[in-house]
Write a protein that holds these residues in place. Structure first.
Motif, PDB file in Angstrom:
ATOM      1  N   ALA A 167       0.999  -1.295  -0.092  1.00 27.32           N
ATOM      2  CA  ALA A 167      -0.023   0.016   0.057  1.00 27.32           C
ATOM      3  C   ALA A 167       0.647   1.196  -0.053  1.00 27.32           C
ATOM      4  CB  ALA A 167      -1.038   0.049   1.035  1.00 27.32           C
ATOM      5  N   GLY A 168       1.999   1.119   0.593  1.00 25.54           N
ATOM      6  CA  GLY A 168       2.767   2.492   0.710  1.00 25.54           C
ATOM      7  C   GLY A 168       3.556   2.693  -0.445  1.00 25.54           C
ATOM      8  N   ILE A 169       3.849   1.396  -1.365  1.00 29.18           N
ATOM      9  CA  ILE A 169       4.485   1.567  -2.622  1.00 29.18           C
ATOM     10  C   ILE A 169       3.636   2.279  -3.462  1.00 29.18           C
ATOM     11  CG2 ILE A 169       5.566   0.355  -4.521  1.00 29.18           C
ATOM     12  CD1 ILE A 169       7.098  -1.429  -2.643  1.00 29.18           C
ATOM     13  N   LEU A 170       2.150   1.816  -3.578  1.00 27.32           N
ATOM     14  CA  LEU A 170       1.254   2.298  -4.651  1.00 27.32           C
ATOM     15  C   LEU A 170       0.827   3.502  -4.289  1.00 27.32           C
ATOM     16  CD1 LEU A 170      -0.937  -0.935  -4.876  1.00 27.32           C
ATOM     17  CD2 LEU A 170       0.486  -0.170  -6.344  1.00 27.32           C
ATOM     18  N   SER A 171       1.059   4.061  -3.218  1.00 28.59           N
ATOM     19  CA  SER A 171       0.504   5.421  -2.589  1.00 28.59           C
ATOM     20  C   SER A 171       1.569   6.377  -3.123  1.00 28.59           C
ATOM     21  CB  SER A 171       0.605   5.782  -0.983  1.00 28.59           C
ATOM     22  OG  SER A 171       1.777   5.613  -0.402  1.00 28.59           O
ATOM     23  N   VAL A 172       2.354   6.249  -3.700  1.00 30.10           N
ATOM     24  CA  VAL A 172       3.387   7.099  -4.299  1.00 30.10           C
ATOM     25  C   VAL A 172       2.964   7.386  -5.561  1.00 30.10           C
ATOM     26  CG1 VAL A 172       5.981   7.447  -5.240  1.00 30.10           C
ATOM     27  CG2 VAL A 172       5.633   6.156  -3.150  1.00 30.10           C
ATOM     28  N   ASP A 173       3.004   8.831  -5.820  1.00 29.43           N
ATOM     29  CA  ASP A 173       2.416   9.388  -7.121  1.00 29.43           C
ATOM     30  C   ASP A 173       3.204   8.818  -8.235  1.00 29.43           C
ATOM     31  OD1 ASP A 173       2.646  11.932  -9.208  1.00 29.43           O
ATOM     32  OD2 ASP A 173       0.808  11.995  -8.051  1.00 29.43           O
ATOM     33  N   LYS A 174       2.315   8.634  -9.307  1.00 29.81           N
ATOM     34  CA  LYS A 174       2.718   8.009 -10.624  1.00 29.81           C
ATOM     35  C   LYS A 174       3.617   8.806 -11.174  1.00 29.81           C
ATOM     36  CE  LYS A 174       1.029   5.775 -14.831  1.00 29.81           C
ATOM     37  NZ  LYS A 174      -0.306   5.649 -15.775  1.00 29.81           N
ATOM     38  N   GLY A 175       3.590  10.151 -11.049  1.00 28.30           N
ATOM     39  CA  GLY A 175       4.724  10.898 -11.656  1.00 28.30           C
ATOM     40  C   GLY A 175       6.127  10.768 -11.010  1.00 28.30           C
ATOM     41  N   GLN A 176       6.333  10.346  -9.996  1.00 27.31           N
ATOM     42  CA  GLN A 176       7.488  10.033  -9.441  1.00 27.31           C
ATOM     43  C   GLN A 176       8.086   8.525 -10.379  1.00 27.31           C
ATOM     44  OE1 GLN A 176       9.242  11.808  -7.084  1.00 27.31           O
ATOM     45  NE2 GLN A 176       7.520  12.964  -7.112  1.00 27.31           N
ATOM     46  N   TRP A 177       7.336   7.818 -10.516  1.00 29.87           N
ATOM     47  CA  TRP A 177       7.698   6.517 -11.391  1.00 29.87           C
ATOM     48  C   TRP A 177       8.072   6.989 -12.776  1.00 29.87           C
ATOM     49  CZ3 TRP A 177       7.540   1.422  -9.525  1.00 29.87           C
ATOM     50  CH2 TRP A 177       6.886   1.342  -8.262  1.00 29.87           C
ATOM     51  N   GLU A 178       7.323   7.952 -13.258  1.00 30.73           N
ATOM     52  CA  GLU A 178       7.684   8.190 -14.779  1.00 30.73           C
ATOM     53  C   GLU A 178       8.876   9.098 -14.647  1.00 30.73           C
ATOM     54  OE1 GLU A 178       4.060  10.223 -15.746  1.00 30.73           O
ATOM     55  OE2 GLU A 178       2.882   8.309 -16.030  1.00 30.73           O
ATOM     56  N   ALA A 179       9.070   9.834 -13.762  1.00 27.15           N
ATOM     57  CA  ALA A 179      10.184  10.871 -13.755  1.00 27.15           C
ATOM     58  C   ALA A 179      11.354  10.142 -13.418  1.00 27.15           C
ATOM     59  CB  ALA A 179      10.327  11.735 -12.556  1.00 27.15           C
ATOM     60  N   ALA A 180      11.334   9.085 -12.895  1.00 25.69           N
ATOM     61  CA  ALA A 180      12.512   7.929 -12.515  1.00 25.69           C
ATOM     62  C   ALA A 180      12.794   7.027 -13.860  1.00 25.69           C
ATOM     63  CB  ALA A 180      12.336   7.059 -11.504  1.00 25.69           C
ATOM     64  N   GLU A 181      12.039   6.878 -14.658  1.00 26.23           N
ATOM     65  CA  GLU A 181      12.366   6.214 -15.836  1.00 26.23           C
ATOM     66  C   GLU A 181      12.598   7.240 -16.950  1.00 26.23           C
ATOM     67  OE1 GLU A 181       8.378   4.660 -17.205  1.00 26.23           O
ATOM     68  OE2 GLU A 181       8.261   2.924 -15.669  1.00 26.23           O
ATOM     69  N   SER A 182      12.149   8.443 -16.746  1.00 21.51           N
ATOM     70  CA  SER A 182      12.699   9.359 -17.913  1.00 21.51           C
ATOM     71  C   SER A 182      14.276   9.709 -17.875  1.00 21.51           C
ATOM     72  CB  SER A 182      11.859  10.824 -17.691  1.00 21.51           C
ATOM     73  OG  SER A 182      12.315  11.425 -16.454  1.00 21.51           O
ATOM     74  N   ILE A 183      14.697   9.382 -16.449  1.00 20.18           N
ATOM     75  CA  ILE A 183      16.311   9.738 -16.443  1.00 20.18           C
ATOM     76  C   ILE A 183      17.219   8.304 -16.614  1.00 20.18           C
ATOM     77  CG2 ILE A 183      15.897  11.888 -15.274  1.00 20.18           C
ATOM     78  CD1 ILE A 183      16.478  10.334 -12.796  1.00 20.18           C
ATOM     79  N   GLY A 184      16.506   7.345 -17.010  1.00 23.53           N
ATOM     80  CA  GLY A 184      16.978   6.050 -17.637  1.00 23.53           C
ATOM     81  C   GLY A 184      17.257   5.240 -16.197  1.00 23.53           C
ATOM     82  N   MET A 185      16.567   5.453 -14.914  1.00 23.06           N
ATOM     83  CA  MET A 185      16.833   4.342 -13.802  1.00 23.06           C
ATOM     84  C   MET A 185      16.359   3.142 -14.199  1.00 23.06           C
ATOM     85  SD  MET A 185      16.124   6.651 -10.564  1.00 23.06           S
ATOM     86  CE  MET A 185      17.508   7.636  -9.563  1.00 23.06           C
ATOM     87  N   THR A 186      17.159   2.192 -13.509  1.00 22.89           N
ATOM     88  CA  THR A 186      16.653   0.573 -13.502  1.00 22.89           C
ATOM     89  C   THR A 186      15.522   0.572 -12.473  1.00 22.89           C
ATOM     90  OG1 THR A 186      18.309  -0.137 -11.830  1.00 22.89           O
ATOM     91  CG2 THR A 186      18.965  -0.156 -14.370  1.00 22.89           C
ATOM     92  N   SER A 187      14.718  -0.637 -12.638  1.00 19.75           N
ATOM     93  CA  SER A 187      13.701  -0.716 -11.655  1.00 19.75           C
ATOM     94  C   SER A 187      14.171  -1.015 -10.231  1.00 19.75           C
ATOM     95  CB  SER A 187      13.067  -2.380 -11.949  1.00 19.75           C
ATOM     96  OG  SER A 187      12.568  -2.338 -13.495  1.00 19.75           O
ATOM     97  N   TYR A 188      15.397  -1.361 -10.163  1.00 17.94           N
ATOM     98  CA  TYR A 188      16.074  -1.572  -8.980  1.00 17.94           C
ATOM     99  C   TYR A 188      16.345  -0.040  -8.397  1.00 17.94           C
ATOM    100  CZ  TYR A 188      19.572  -1.943  -5.199  1.00 17.94           C
ATOM    101  OH  TYR A 188      19.977  -1.801  -3.958  1.00 17.94           O
ATOM    102  N   GLN A 189      16.891   0.614  -9.048  1.00 19.60           N
ATOM    103  CA  GLN A 189      17.163   1.926  -8.645  1.00 19.60           C
ATOM    104  C   GLN A 189      16.069   2.847  -8.495  1.00 19.60           C
ATOM    105  OE1 GLN A 189      19.473   3.099 -12.256  1.00 19.60           O
ATOM    106  NE2 GLN A 189      21.592   2.964 -11.022  1.00 19.60           N
ATOM    107  N   LYS A 190      14.984   2.802  -9.262  1.00 19.99           N
ATOM    108  CA  LYS A 190      13.668   3.486  -8.984  1.00 19.99           C
ATOM    109  C   LYS A 190      13.154   3.155  -7.429  1.00 19.99           C
ATOM    110  CE  LYS A 190      11.331   2.131 -12.541  1.00 19.99           C
ATOM    111  NZ  LYS A 190      10.397   1.768 -13.398  1.00 19.99           N
TER     112      LYS A 190
END
Length: 224
Positions: A114-137
């Motif tokens: 629940a804590g992970i899912l509560s993080v705003d989707k934009g944070q996931w997208e921002a991490a992906e946009s700078i090339g982070m791996t799944s682990y790094q995100k």
């Protein structure tokens, strides 16, 4: 007066029992958190098999009473595996710790998920946009933010774990309740000793609640 003097005379045994209660609770929460993180990631995985494993684990250990789980691990498993021969007297402690950890892990799984899912989707997208791996995100972006939201339910779960340790007395593990029972058998001052036990539990739980409130204030720096 004699009854309360007896409580004072045996206070060291109660304090020792409380120490064991906190020790078992800490083991259960640490192991439960590790299990919770693993199975929370399973539950969020893109793999159907991993999601199924996570769901089965949570359903089993949240859907059955902890007392039944303790009996199953302590009395049931040794009928199919020679666990008492392998571990000797240590198996009692191992069974109790394992039952607590598995049970708490199932609840912590849902807290972390629940804590992970509560993080705003934009944070996931921002991490992906700078090339982070799944682990790094997860390591640098998602979990630090999710942890702030997890603190109150995690502390509540730790409080529940402390109270759940009282069930270990049924397999003769000497925690606070078992220590009180052993003294009451010889003194017969049940009211006074159970009052002392309740006060000790209350003190610990109130301290943990205050700690939770303090951590919330310290870590919620993003609030305005």
């Amino acid at each position: 007066m004699e009854a309360w003097q007896s409580v004072l005379q045996n206070s060291s045994m109660l304090i020792q029992g409380l120490g064991y209660t906190l020790e078992y609770s800490l083991y259960a929460v640490v192991l439960g958190t590790v299990l919770g993180l693993i199975f929370a990631l399973f539950r969020l995985s893109g793999s159907r098999i991993l999601r199924a494993l996570g769901t089965v684990y949570v359903d089993i250990f949240r859907g059955t009473p902890l007392l039944v789980q303790i009996f199953f691990i302590y009395f049931g498993l040794p009928q199919v595996l020679p666990l008492h021969q392998w571990f000797g007297d240590f198996y009692t402690l191992l069974a109790g710790a394992a039952a607590l950890a598995l049970n708490e892990g199932a609840y912590i799984t849902e807290i972390i998920r629940a804590g992970i899912l509560s993080v705003d989707k934009g944070q996931w997208e921002a991490a992906e946009s700078i090339g982070m791996t799944s682990y790094q995100k997860m390591r640098y972006i998602i979990l630090p933010q999710a942890f702030k939201r997890m603190i109150p339910p995690l502390v509540n779960q730790f409080i529940q774990t402390i109270k759940d340790t009282s069930l270990l007395s049924v397999i003769s593990i000497t925690e606070l309740v078992r220590a009180a029972q052993s003294v009451i058998v010889t003194t017969y001052f049940a009211l006074q000793f159970w009052t002392a036990v309740a006060v000790l539990y209350l003190i610990v739980i109130l301290l943990l609640t205050k700690l939770s409130q303090y951590l919330e204030r310290r870590l919620q720096v993003d609030q305005r």
